[in-house]
Enzyme design. Structure first.
Site, mmCIF file in Angstrom:
data_model
loop_
_atom_site.group_PDB
_atom_site.id
_atom_site.type_symbol
_atom_site.label_atom_id
_atom_site.label_comp_id
_atom_site.label_asym_id
_atom_site.label_seq_id
_atom_site.Cartn_x
_atom_site.Cartn_y
_atom_site.Cartn_z
ATOM 1 N N GLY A 9 45.693 45.353 29.060
ATOM 2 C CA GLY A 9 44.623 44.101 29.084
ATOM 3 C C GLY A 9 43.523 45.011 29.579
ATOM 4 O O GLY A 9 43.234 46.223 29.008
ATOM 5 N N ALA A 10 42.642 44.397 30.235
ATOM 6 C CA ALA A 10 41.357 44.814 30.725
ATOM 7 C C ALA A 10 41.315 46.272 31.193
ATOM 8 O O ALA A 10 40.992 47.179 31.057
ATOM 9 C CB ALA A 10 40.451 44.145 31.443
ATOM 10 N N LYS A 186 44.800 47.588 49.096
ATOM 11 C CA LYS A 186 43.980 47.030 48.107
ATOM 12 C C LYS A 186 44.561 45.500 48.045
ATOM 13 O O LYS A 186 43.808 44.726 47.606
ATOM 14 C CB LYS A 186 44.908 47.649 46.777
ATOM 15 C CG LYS A 186 44.446 47.223 45.399
ATOM 16 C CD LYS A 186 43.054 47.021 45.213
ATOM 17 C CE LYS A 186 42.618 46.248 43.901
ATOM 18 N NZ LYS A 186 43.425 46.784 43.023
ATOM 19 N N ASN A 190 42.098 42.239 47.204
ATOM 20 C CA ASN A 190 42.329 41.121 46.301
ATOM 21 C C ASN A 190 42.581 39.692 47.161
ATOM 22 O O ASN A 190 42.101 38.509 46.622
ATOM 23 C CB ASN A 190 43.703 41.159 45.471
ATOM 24 C CG ASN A 190 43.611 42.520 44.714
ATOM 25 O OD1 ASN A 190 42.679 42.657 43.910
ATOM 26 N ND2 ASN A 190 44.709 43.131 44.314
#
Length: 314
Positions: A9-10, A186, A190
């Site tokens: 994906g991105a 991380k 998020n």
């Protein structure tokens, strides 16, 4: 090094394109659709620092056409992990290594059961990727680290080889002994932003302009830190305000976290693996997590609204 990005994906497209540009033999595996067709017909347009360039990439919709590789970079959505791996057998030769850069917690335990603990390397990346349109990706990689490490805590030769491959592609990498702590670092990023962006539909730039968003994000991070400490995780940073303030540095104003990108595409999010992980572990270790519980509930409501809207247009 022959590399397959499984779940291009991105973010997968950004990492894969950078590796391909530097000379790695890269294959992007993604679902049949507009993004795949654009990659096949004209290549990947990578936008970075206000400039645009085209990158030719190998692309496939199944792993059988790729064959055995040296490294599999797993970037499918958390809830698609088992399904993706069920069709990935052709990628694995005797020495193939699997690196998960997925959001949230818990993937490594699943992957160890599927391919064996000896193949699995853990990691998290702060590199940003935004799918602007099919075949066009906005990258945010400057000063954005990717951290990788063995689950055993050692700095192995294979981790160093992978790190060198990434560094050659202009992707900053640190080989970590304390990879569990870095994964939590991380997760806290998020936890701070993904749900808030998904609920408000704000880009990073707009989100970080609002003091009220800061208050909520910092509170969510503080709960995550409390849970991590209860478990015994060695965090790099335990000041929630400093974590919040550092998040947008180096990322484009228009950047959107993958959770918001999922909402905009009408897809289910990874909320259960992000803020939901904090809630579940908080229950297990008797740490209250009311802010994260509320954020999970709100994102579930947004998902339901998207589902109803989609059904009404059919």
């Amino acid at each position: 090094m022959k590399i397959c990005v499984l779940g291009a994906g991105a973010l997968g497209s950004v990492i894969g394109a950078c590796l391909a540009e530097s000379g790695s033999d890269v294959y992007l595996v993604c679902r049949q659709g507009a993004h795949y067709q654009a990659l096949v017909t004209r290549g990947l347009e990578l936008r970075e620092d206000g400039k645009s360039r085209m990158v030719r990439v190998n692309v496939a919709t199944d792993c059988d056409t790729v064959g055995p590789v040296d490294l599999v970079i797993l970037l499918v959505k958390s809830f698609d992990t088992e399904a993706a791996m069920a069709g990935a057998g052709a990628l694995f030769g005797p020495e193939t290594v699997l690196l998960s850069l997925q959001n949230g917690l818990g993937h490594e335990e699943i992957l160890k059961e599927i391919v064996g603990a000896e193949r699995v390397i853990a990691g998290k990346s702060y590199v940003g990727g935004l799918l602007v349109e099919p075949g066009v990706v906005l990258a945010g990689r400057h000063n954005q680290l990717t951290r990788i490490g063995e689950l055993s805590g050692q700095i192995s030769e294979r981790v160093l080889r992978i790190a060198a491959e990434f560094e050659r592609a202009g992707l900053r990498v640190e080989a970590e002994e304390n990879i569990q702590g870095k994964m939590w670092d991380k997760l806290l990023v998020n936890v701070a932003t993904a749900a808030l962006c998904s609920i408000t539909r704000l880009t990073f730039g707009e989100l970080f302009r609002l003091a009220s968003m800061r208050d909520c994000g910092v509170a969510a991070v503080a709960e995550g830190i409390a849970v991590a400490k209860a478990i015994g995780i060695d965090l790099t940073e335990d000041n929630p305000c400093e974590i919040w303030d550092r998040i947008p540095v180096g990322l484009p104003f228009e950047f959107k976290p993958s959770m918001l990108q999922s909402i905009e595409k009408g897809s289910v999010t990874e909320i259960d693996y992000v803020n939901g992980s904090v809630v579940r572990l908080g229950e297990k270790y008797n740490v209250p997590t009311p802010v994260n519980r509320t954020l999970v509930t709100c994102v579930k409501g947004v998902e339901r609204n998207v589902e109803l809207s989609r059904a009404a247009t059919v």
